[in-house]
Design a protein around this motif. Structure first.
Motif, short mmCIF file in Angstrom:
data_model
loop_
_atom_site.label_atom_id
_atom_site.label_comp_id
_atom_site.label_asym_id
_atom_site.label_seq_id
_atom_site.Cartn_x
_atom_site.Cartn_y
_atom_site.Cartn_z
N THR A 1 0.81 -1.30 0.07
CA THR A 1 -0.24 0.06 0.01
C THR A 1 0.84 1.25 0.13
N GLY A 2 0.34 2.22 -0.54
CA GLY A 2 1.28 3.51 -0.77
C GLY A 2 2.33 3.34 -1.59
N GLY B 1 4.42 5.96 -3.31
CA GLY B 1 5.43 6.97 -2.39
C GLY B 1 6.88 6.62 -2.51
N GLY C 1 7.13 3.44 -0.22
CA GLY C 1 6.42 2.32 -0.99
C GLY C 1 6.95 1.85 -2.33
N GLY D 1 -2.46 1.95 -4.48
CA GLY D 1 -2.24 3.60 -4.07
C GLY D 1 -3.37 4.76 -4.61
N HIS D 2 -3.39 5.67 -3.92
CA HIS D 2 -4.62 6.71 -4.12
C HIS D 2 -4.18 7.61 -5.32
N ASP E 1 -8.19 3.83 -2.28
CA ASP E 1 -8.01 4.40 -0.75
C ASP E 1 -8.21 3.60 0.23
N ALA F 1 1.08 3.02 3.24
CA ALA F 1 0.23 4.25 2.89
C ALA F 1 0.11 5.13 4.24
N HIS G 1 -0.43 9.36 6.05
CA HIS G 1 -0.06 10.87 6.09
C HIS G 1 1.09 10.98 6.85
N ASN H 1 -6.72 8.42 7.86
CA ASN H 1 -5.79 7.60 6.86
C ASN H 1 -4.91 6.79 7.95
#
Length: 606
Positions: free
Chosen positions: A282-283, A286, A289, A308-309, A337, A360, A362, A378
């Motif tokens: 996930t993520g 990034g 990630g 990922g978003h 998400d 994933a 913030h 999140n």
């Protein structure tokens, strides 16, 4: 000049030299000894000429680049000439039943002198009389060992390089004043500033590929006192494998100045968990990630799910991995998400991954202070969704990417990370899935880290903005952080929190100063300003709480911890009611919750 013309010219030159040598030997000795007749001289000349060309081809004297001639080439010349003289002497015995030793000895000496002189004269002419077409830069070489010697030999031989080695620096006192390929060892590391000025050095090359990060940092501190450009020689294994050449230097990076060596992986245990399996990251778009995806791909999983978003970042890592691994791995990009519980469960049911790396989140501390609801949605709700889906569909291993800011948190981001750890540890109590967390320090070069910010400020002419002169942080590189995640998954039994031994914390202001110097500027040109500590920031970060500290490593440079019982009802209350809380209440509640449930004890490595 073409290859054929070059060989023809050398053969003609050698023929003239061979005949000159034997005729000179004849006229020097024969008037006194009177052993050679003209027919014998002609016969010996023909034998010597034929045998010389034969052995010249055997020892490839016509294929060598004589502008780079050295001891090896001289040995080849001596062998070819000696064998041709011996062959001629044998022919004299067969035909004339005698060998004219003195004449052949003089011929041998003249032969070597003229052949060797003709070859090495070109190198001498090239080295001393042909002017280079580019500006020469004077280089000081750090390290007079095998790598430094290899480098100097290459620079001396390579006419096209712009670097001229003018001296060595080495901390071994036995090497002081020695000369290697004509280049002298002038002193030790502490003498670098003085030698740069004395020898008018333009470039400093660190030629100790196996040097530890701590030693590189020490040497760079001395180099930074000068105006010379500092670079590092490639790794020996990269040179031997042909990936790079000896003189393909790279600039010193901030990562080189961390002051510690990276963690080595247990590739066997990781391979058992990943090879041929379905892996979800996930993520995945990034900075952490995407690097996890790169590292995972090296172990050839059957399927790699990139969740990922942001579609652009997922597209980027998807294209990168597809171009590299083509049909070796089934790569599936998934736009989703983690806050969308139904979508996450749908993905899990469709692909049933074996291992999940949950990156994933913030992560920006000041932003989350202003947006605590989004941090909870999140980092807490999203983690809960992914973790419970993993539990429902029988995922074997779940690795949460956490943060050192989860220790005694003073900000919303760190608190939500701490609560995320509580969620997976609570799940681990009754799940067949092994839930673990990995705590990082700051990751150099990741999105939102200080390095990209400092670089932009330097490019804009400065000043570089630092919050406080005494603020310190632990740092690690993106690849190292990602490797730690993989190793944690391989070590997972369930419920652990893995922490990397990150060495000593680094002052942010020192990091800024190093980056300014690495960018080619002085402190006076860029400058540093202090903006004050931002909302939620600590002066010093911790990797483990006081009651977590344990001297025993579960793996080289990796420690392990586990929480004791905590009040999970308060966590559940936050999850159920966060929509009804206002921003200020959320921030205070999350901080209070994380700190009141902070009891963590070390788990035995056994």
């Amino acid at each position: 000049m073409s290859y054929t013309k070059r060989i023809s010219l050398l053969m003609v030159l050698d023929s003239i030299i061979v005949l000159t040598a034997i005729y000179a030997g004849y006229f020097i000795l024969n008037p006194t000894l009177k052993v050679f007749t003209i027919p014998t001289l002609i016969f010996s000349s023909i034998c010597l000429l034929i045998s010389h060309h034969l052995f010249a081809f055997i020892y490839r004297l016509y294929q060598k680049a004589w502008e780079y001639a050295s001891v090896g080439e001289m040995v080849a010349i001596i062998r070819a000439i000696t064998l041709s003289i011996v062959t001629t002497a044998c022919m004299q015995i067969l035909i004339n039943h005698d060998v004219y030793v003195r004449v052949m000895a003089v011929t041998w000496m003249l032969h070597i002198l003229l052949i060797g002189g003709s070859r090495f004269s070109w190198r001498m002419y090239r080295d001393h009389y042909i002017k280079p077409k580019h500006e020469i830069k004077r280089a000081l070489i750090i390290g007079a060992g095998s790598a430094g010697s290899m480098l100097v030999r290459q620079l001396v031989k390579n006419y096209d390089t712009e670097l001229l080695p003018v001296g060595f620096v080495d901390d071994d006192p036995k090497k002081y004043k020695l000369q290697i390929y004509g280049v002298q060892v002038f002193g030790q590391t502490k003498d670098i500033p003085e030698l740069v000025e004395k020898l008018q050095v333009d470039n400093i090359i660190i030629a100790i590929p196996s040097m530890s990060k701590q030693d590189i940092q020490t040497i760079y501190q001395e180099c930074s006192k000068t105006s010379a450009k500092t670079q590092i020689m490639p790794m020996i294994e990269d040179i031997v494998s042909g990936k790079v050449s000896v003189n393909q230097f790279r600039d010193v990076q901030v990562e080189d100045l961390l002051g510690r060596d990276p963690v080595e992986l247990d590739t066997q245990s990781i391979s058992e968990k990943l090879t041929g399996k379905t892996i979800l990251v996930t993520g995945a778009g990034g900075s952490i990630g995407s690097e996890i995806c790169r590292q995972v791909s090296k172990f050839k999983p059957q399927k790699l799910l990139l969740l990922g978003h942001g579609e652009n970042s997922i597209y980027g890592i998807d294209m990168e991995l597809r171009s590299k691994y083509k049909t070796d791995i089934e790569i599936v990009p998934i736009i989703a998400d983690i806050q969308d519980r139904n979508r996450i469960f749908e993905v899990m049911e469709m692909h049933t991954p074996d291992v999940i790396y949950h990156a994933a989140a913030h992560k920006h501390v000041p932003l989350m202070e202003y947006n605590p609801k989004e941090a909870v949605k999140n980092n807490v709700i999203g983690t809960k969704n992914v973790a419970e889906a993993a539990d429902t569909f029988g995922v074997k291993i779940f690795v949460l990417v956490s943060s050192d800011k989860a220790v005694n948190p003073t900000n919303v981001m760190g608190s939500t990370k701490r609560i995320a750890e509580m969620i997976i540890q609570n799940l681990n109590k009754h799940s067949d899935t092994s839930f673990v967390a990995v705590r990082f320090g700051n990751v150099l070069g990741s999105r939102g880290s200080v390095i990209p910010l400092f670089k932009r400020q330097i490019q804009a002419g400065g000043p570089v903005t630092v919050t406080h002169p005494d603020m310190t942080r632990y740092f690690m590189t993106i690849p190292e952080a990602s490797r730690l995640v993989l190793q944690a998954g391989a070590l997972a039994r369930g419920g652990e929190i893995f922490v990397l031994d990150m060495g000593e914390p680094v002052k942010i202001v020192d990091l800024a100063k190093n980056l300014i110097r690495l960018s080619g500027y002085s402190m006076d040109e860029i400058g540093i300003s202090y903006a004050g500590i931002r909302p939620g920031e600590k002066m010093y970060e911790e990797l483990l709480g006081e009651n977590e500290v344990h001297s025993k490593e579960i793996f080289p440079k990796i420690f392990i911890g586990r929480t004791v019982e905590f009040d999970f009802e308060r966590v559940s209350n936050l999850i159920e009611n966060h929509h009804g809380f206002d921003k200020e209440y959320i921030a205070n509640y999350v901080l209070d919750l994380a700190n009141k449930n902070e009891g963590i004890l070390m788990k035995s490595a056994n």
